[in-house]
Scaffold this motif. Structure first.
Motif, PDB file in Angstrom:
ATOM      1  N   CYS A   1       0.840  -1.186   0.000  1.00  0.00           N
ATOM      2  CA  CYS A   1       0.000   0.000   0.000  1.00  0.00           C
ATOM      3  C   CYS A   1       0.883   1.247   0.000  1.00  0.00           C
ATOM      4  CB  CYS A   1      -0.884  -0.022   1.255  1.00  0.00           C
ATOM      5  SG  CYS A   1      -2.105   1.287   1.355  1.00  0.00           S
ATOM      6  N   ASN A   2       0.283   2.379  -0.277  1.00  0.00           N
ATOM      7  CA  ASN A   2       1.018   3.640  -0.149  1.00  0.00           C
ATOM      8  C   ASN A   2       1.159   4.072   1.299  1.00  0.00           C
ATOM      9  OD1 ASN A   2      -1.922   4.091  -0.446  1.00  0.00           O
ATOM     10  ND2 ASN A   2      -1.424   6.253  -0.171  1.00  0.00           N
ATOM     11  N   GLY A   3       0.287   3.574   2.166  1.00  0.00           N
ATOM     12  CA  GLY A   3       0.309   3.960   3.578  1.00  0.00           C
ATOM     13  C   GLY A   3      -0.097   2.805   4.465  1.00  0.00           C
ATOM     14  N   ARG A   4      -1.097   3.050   5.292  1.00  0.00           N
ATOM     15  CA  ARG A   4      -1.560   2.028   6.236  1.00  0.00           C
ATOM     16  C   ARG A   4      -2.491   1.022   5.550  1.00  0.00           C
ATOM     17  NH1 ARG A   4      -3.588   6.543  10.365  1.00  0.00           N
ATOM     18  NH2 ARG A   4      -3.732   7.584   8.328  1.00  0.00           N
ATOM     19  N   ASN A   5      -2.414  -0.224   5.999  1.00  0.00           N
ATOM     20  CA  ASN A   5      -3.366  -1.213   5.495  1.00  0.00           C
ATOM     21  C   ASN A   5      -4.589  -1.250   6.411  1.00  0.00           C
ATOM     22  OD1 ASN A   5      -2.848  -3.012   7.696  1.00  0.00           O
ATOM     23  ND2 ASN A   5      -1.184  -4.003   6.568  1.00  0.00           N
ATOM     24  N   MET A   6      -5.569  -2.040   6.045  1.00  0.00           N
ATOM     25  CA  MET A   6      -6.828  -2.062   6.773  1.00  0.00           C
ATOM     26  C   MET A   6      -6.638  -2.415   8.244  1.00  0.00           C
ATOM     27  SD  MET A   6     -10.302  -4.220   5.964  1.00  0.00           S
ATOM     28  CE  MET A   6      -9.561  -5.786   6.374  1.00  0.00           C
ATOM     29  N   HIS A   7      -5.743  -3.342   8.532  1.00  0.00           N
ATOM     30  CA  HIS A   7      -5.577  -3.796   9.915  1.00  0.00           C
ATOM     31  C   HIS A   7      -4.822  -2.781  10.769  1.00  0.00           C
ATOM     32  CE1 HIS A   7      -7.513  -7.551   9.011  1.00  0.00           C
ATOM     33  NE2 HIS A   7      -6.806  -7.596   7.906  1.00  0.00           N
ATOM     34  N   ASP A   8      -4.033  -1.936  10.144  1.00  0.00           N
ATOM     35  CA  ASP A   8      -3.450  -0.811  10.888  1.00  0.00           C
ATOM     36  C   ASP A   8      -4.561   0.086  11.416  1.00  0.00           C
ATOM     37  OD1 ASP A   8      -0.745  -1.513  10.397  1.00  0.00           O
ATOM     38  OD2 ASP A   8      -0.803  -0.528   8.443  1.00  0.00           O
TER      39      ASP A   8
ATOM     40  N   LEU B   1      -8.537   1.703  15.743  1.00  0.00           N
ATOM     41  CA  LEU B   1      -9.918   1.801  16.217  1.00  0.00           C
ATOM     42  C   LEU B   1     -10.127   1.004  17.505  1.00  0.00           C
ATOM     43  CD1 LEU B   1     -11.720   1.492  12.773  1.00  0.00           C
ATOM     44  CD2 LEU B   1     -11.768   3.496  14.265  1.00  0.00           C
ATOM     45  N   LEU B   2      -9.382  -0.077  17.654  1.00  0.00           N
ATOM     46  CA  LEU B   2      -9.474  -0.896  18.865  1.00  0.00           C
ATOM     47  C   LEU B   2      -8.742  -0.267  20.047  1.00  0.00           C
ATOM     48  CD1 LEU B   2      -9.039  -4.476  17.355  1.00  0.00           C
ATOM     49  CD2 LEU B   2     -11.067  -3.622  18.553  1.00  0.00           C
ATOM     50  N   GLY B   3      -7.996   0.790  19.789  1.00  0.00           N
ATOM     51  CA  GLY B   3      -7.351   1.503  20.878  1.00  0.00           C
ATOM     52  C   GLY B   3      -5.871   1.239  21.067  1.00  0.00           C
ATOM     53  N   PHE B   4      -5.257   0.472  20.146  1.00  0.00           N
ATOM     54  CA  PHE B   4      -3.823   0.224  20.269  1.00  0.00           C
ATOM     55  C   PHE B   4      -3.037   1.458  19.838  1.00  0.00           C
ATOM     56  CE2 PHE B   4      -5.578  -4.075  19.730  1.00  0.00           C
ATOM     57  CZ  PHE B   4      -5.020  -4.692  20.839  1.00  0.00           C
ATOM     58  N   GLU B   5      -2.021   1.790  20.608  1.00  0.00           N
ATOM     59  CA  GLU B   5      -1.203   2.960  20.282  1.00  0.00           C
ATOM     60  C   GLU B   5      -0.174   2.655  19.205  1.00  0.00           C
ATOM     61  OE1 GLU B   5       0.553   4.643  23.739  1.00  0.00           O
ATOM     62  OE2 GLU B   5      -1.371   5.074  24.720  1.00  0.00           O
TER      63      GLU B   5
ATOM     64  N   TYR C   1       1.441  -0.038  15.998  1.00  0.00           N
ATOM     65  CA  TYR C   1       1.061  -1.004  14.976  1.00  0.00           C
ATOM     66  C   TYR C   1       1.363  -2.416  15.476  1.00  0.00           C
ATOM     67  CZ  TYR C   1       1.042   3.137  11.998  1.00  0.00           C
ATOM     68  OH  TYR C   1       0.780   4.376  11.476  1.00  0.00           O
ATOM     69  N   ILE C   2       0.552  -3.366  15.058  1.00  0.00           N
ATOM     70  CA  ILE C   2       0.799  -4.768  15.412  1.00  0.00           C
ATOM     71  C   ILE C   2       2.029  -5.241  14.639  1.00  0.00           C
ATOM     72  CG2 ILE C   2      -0.161  -7.093  15.461  1.00  0.00           C
ATOM     73  CD1 ILE C   2      -1.626  -5.040  17.262  1.00  0.00           C
ATOM     74  N   PRO C   3       3.045  -5.781  15.304  1.00  0.00           N
ATOM     75  CA  PRO C   3       4.297  -6.121  14.613  1.00  0.00           C
ATOM     76  C   PRO C   3       4.160  -7.353  13.721  1.00  0.00           C
ATOM     77  CG  PRO C   3       4.380  -6.884  16.876  1.00  0.00           C
ATOM     78  CD  PRO C   3       3.110  -6.081  16.751  1.00  0.00           C
TER      79      PRO C   3
ATOM     80  N   ASP D   1      -1.848  -0.253  -6.483  1.00  0.00           N
ATOM     81  CA  ASP D   1      -1.243  -0.942  -7.619  1.00  0.00           C
ATOM     82  C   ASP D   1      -2.373  -1.638  -8.374  1.00  0.00           C
ATOM     83  OD1 ASP D   1      -1.801  -3.221  -6.077  1.00  0.00           O
ATOM     84  OD2 ASP D   1       0.258  -3.414  -5.358  1.00  0.00           O
ATOM     85  N   ALA D   2      -2.086  -2.700  -9.084  1.00  0.00           N
ATOM     86  CA  ALA D   2      -3.131  -3.324  -9.898  1.00  0.00           C
ATOM     87  C   ALA D   2      -4.003  -4.301  -9.123  1.00  0.00           C
ATOM     88  CB  ALA D   2      -2.503  -4.041 -11.097  1.00  0.00           C
ATOM     89  N   VAL D   3      -3.748  -4.464  -7.827  1.00  0.00           N
ATOM     90  CA  VAL D   3      -4.508  -5.415  -7.011  1.00  0.00           C
ATOM     91  C   VAL D   3      -4.918  -4.837  -5.658  1.00  0.00           C
ATOM     92  CG1 VAL D   3      -4.416  -7.659  -5.835  1.00  0.00           C
ATOM     93  CG2 VAL D   3      -3.409  -7.413  -8.100  1.00  0.00           C
ATOM     94  N   HIS D   4      -4.036  -4.085  -5.024  1.00  0.00           N
ATOM     95  CA  HIS D   4      -4.203  -3.718  -3.618  1.00  0.00           C
ATOM     96  C   HIS D   4      -4.792  -2.324  -3.437  1.00  0.00           C
ATOM     97  CE1 HIS D   4      -0.849  -6.672  -3.852  1.00  0.00           C
ATOM     98  NE2 HIS D   4      -1.596  -7.241  -2.917  1.00  0.00           N
ATOM     99  N   PRO D   5      -5.614  -2.154  -2.397  1.00  0.00           N
ATOM    100  CA  PRO D   5      -6.264  -0.861  -2.154  1.00  0.00           C
ATOM    101  C   PRO D   5      -5.279   0.212  -1.691  1.00  0.00           C
ATOM    102  CG  PRO D   5      -7.363  -2.650  -0.953  1.00  0.00           C
ATOM    103  CD  PRO D   5      -6.057  -3.188  -1.446  1.00  0.00           C
ATOM    104  N   THR D   6      -5.679   1.448  -1.903  1.00  0.00           N
ATOM    105  CA  THR D   6      -4.949   2.577  -1.339  1.00  0.00           C
ATOM    106  C   THR D   6      -5.240   2.694   0.155  1.00  0.00           C
ATOM    107  OG1 THR D   6      -6.802   4.048  -1.829  1.00  0.00           O
ATOM    108  CG2 THR D   6      -5.027   3.915  -3.494  1.00  0.00           C
ATOM    109  N   GLU D   7      -4.461   3.515   0.826  1.00  0.00           N
ATOM    110  CA  GLU D   7      -4.722   3.807   2.231  1.00  0.00           C
ATOM    111  C   GLU D   7      -6.126   4.379   2.407  1.00  0.00           C
ATOM    112  OE1 GLU D   7      -1.986   5.777   5.552  1.00  0.00           O
ATOM    113  OE2 GLU D   7      -2.968   7.312   4.312  1.00  0.00           O
ATOM    114  N   ALA D   8      -6.551   5.205   1.452  1.00  0.00           N
ATOM    115  CA  ALA D   8      -7.879   5.827   1.544  1.00  0.00           C
ATOM    116  C   ALA D   8      -8.979   4.787   1.582  1.00  0.00           C
ATOM    117  CB  ALA D   8      -8.090   6.786   0.371  1.00  0.00           C
ATOM    118  N   LEU D   9      -8.896   3.765   0.711  1.00  0.00           N
ATOM    119  CA  LEU D   9      -9.923   2.722   0.720  1.00  0.00           C
ATOM    120  C   LEU D   9      -9.778   1.833   1.944  1.00  0.00           C
ATOM    121  CD1 LEU D   9     -12.350   1.495  -0.711  1.00  0.00           C
ATOM    122  CD2 LEU D   9     -10.794  -0.078  -1.863  1.00  0.00           C
ATOM    123  N   ASN D  10      -8.543   1.554   2.347  1.00  0.00           N
ATOM    124  CA  ASN D  10      -8.334   0.736   3.545  1.00  0.00           C
ATOM    125  C   ASN D  10      -9.012   1.346   4.763  1.00  0.00           C
ATOM    126  OD1 ASN D  10      -6.838  -1.450   2.533  1.00  0.00           O
ATOM    127  ND2 ASN D  10      -4.933  -0.287   2.594  1.00  0.00           N
TER     128      ASN D  10
END
Length: 359
Positions: free
Chosen positions: A75-82, A87-91, A93-95, A323-332
């Motif tokens: 992705c260009n930035g954060r993925n959906m799970h970031d 949102l779950l309150g973690f300060e 990123y999950i390693p 890219d040709a398969v993966h979402p942008t940070e905006a969609l994530n």
């Protein structure tokens, strides 16, 4: 390989986990003590970086909008799970499992691997990956470390029961397996219906294994509209339609079998709560989004990834696809908000992630 632990961390982690538990009770910390992530490139945050595979993205322009730059996120930035972790309150990123060291496993681990699938052979056309079965084995290694650090099997069991287990996998079993007849026999050996049944049967066994290892809260994702990606359209053609019908039909057959599986698992596994999440969300204002084109110049990896060091579009926040398969940070971000908050049973059933956290 087991993550290495420093002597001080052996003391620090039980204390940290205890503090996390207390803070959860006071509603001052994360809504769950830990978040475990299993899946493919939609979730991978660096596990493929050092593997001999074309399915890795530890180079620019990936990460161009991420604070640490290219990390292995597709992705260009954060993925959906970031976003979900936030949102779950973690300060933090999950390693990634590949980078998990000592105390940073206390909030969970991301085991996802680009090109991986439910089936072990999936994605091997691109090189080495970590299939779901191996991700589960890696999780068992992490459990053994947590148990050793907490010095109490019962405490570990109690902790794992409160954690959320995210499972988003299956797309590659189609795009890097069933619909790659030059590499795999599955497309000739099974009808689409038979293959979907086979995949969901195997997924059921894998989810039950995680349950037997202590998991109780599961967020399980269906397969998105894989026939609508720029890559699918360029490779298969769409006969004038917006998407490639046979790929989307495969995803639908899979999802139609996954939904009743979620219901059966909830009925048959004591203490468990499984939810089904629809990953096919889209911007509410589609007129302002570019829906059918990639933000970056593609041709890397197996043809679907950004070309190394190429210059991307100037407004990735307006694009659905990075890219040709993966979402942008905006969609994530949109997909994460839907999975976390949606009240629609078409998007989250029988609960959303926010409700699952409270279960």
């Amino acid at each position: 390989m087991e993550p290495k632990l420093k002597p001080m961390e052996l003391v620090a982690i039980p204390v940290l986990l205890a503090l996390l538990s207390l803070s959860n009770k006071a509603n001052a910390g994360p809504q769950v003590p830990c978040y475990f992530i299993f899946g493919d490139s939609l979730s991978d945050n660096g596990n493929n970086n050092n593997l001999p595979t074309l399915a890795k993205v530890n180079y620019l322009p990936y990460g161009i909008d991420f604070p640490q730059g290219p990390t292995g996120r597709f992705c260009n930035g954060r993925n959906m799970h970031d976003f979900i972790a936030q949102l779950l309150g973690f300060e933090d990123y999950i390693p990634a499992f590949a980078n998990s060291r000592g105390k940073n496993i206390s909030n969970g681990v991301n085991y996802a691997s680009g090109s991986a699938g439910i089936r072990d052979e999936t994605g091997t056309n691109l090189g080495v990956c970590v299939p779901f079965n191996e991700q589960i084995k890696n999780h068992k290694r992490i459990i053994s470390i947590i148990t050793r650090l907490m010095q109490n099997d019962s405490a570990t069991d109690l902790l794992l029961r409160k954690c959320i287990y995210s499972v988003q996998i299956g797309s590659n079993d189609y795009i890097n397996n069933y619909f790659k007849p030059e590499f795999y026999e599955t497309g000739r050996s099974f009808t689409p219906s038979e293959y979907a049944t086979l995949l969901v049967q195997q997924l059921s066994l894998q989810l039950k294994t995680l349950y037997n290892y202590g998991a109780r809260k599961f967020a399980v994702y269906g397969i998105g509209q894989i026939g609508c990606t720029p890559y699918a359209i360029s490779v298969f053609g769409s006969n004038g339609s917006e998407c490639v019908a046979k790929l989307n039909e495969g995803a639908t057959l899979f999802n139609d079998r996954l939904k009743p599986l979620i219901h059966r698992l909830n009925n048959n596994l004591p203490g468990a709560k499984f939810i089904y999440l629809n990953p096919s969300g889209s911007p509410t204002d589609t007129a302002t989004f570019v829906m059918n084109s990639s933000c970056c110049t593609t041709g890397g990896g197996g043809g679907e990834l950004c070309v190394r060091n190429s210059k991307p579009c100037s407004s990735p926040w307006r694009y659905v696809f990075w890219d040709a398969v993966h979402p942008t940070e905006a969609l994530n971000k949109i997909l994460a908000e839907s999975a976390y908050r949606s009240k629609s049973p078409l998007e989250a059933s029988p609960l959303n992630i926010q409700q699952l956290a409270m279960y």
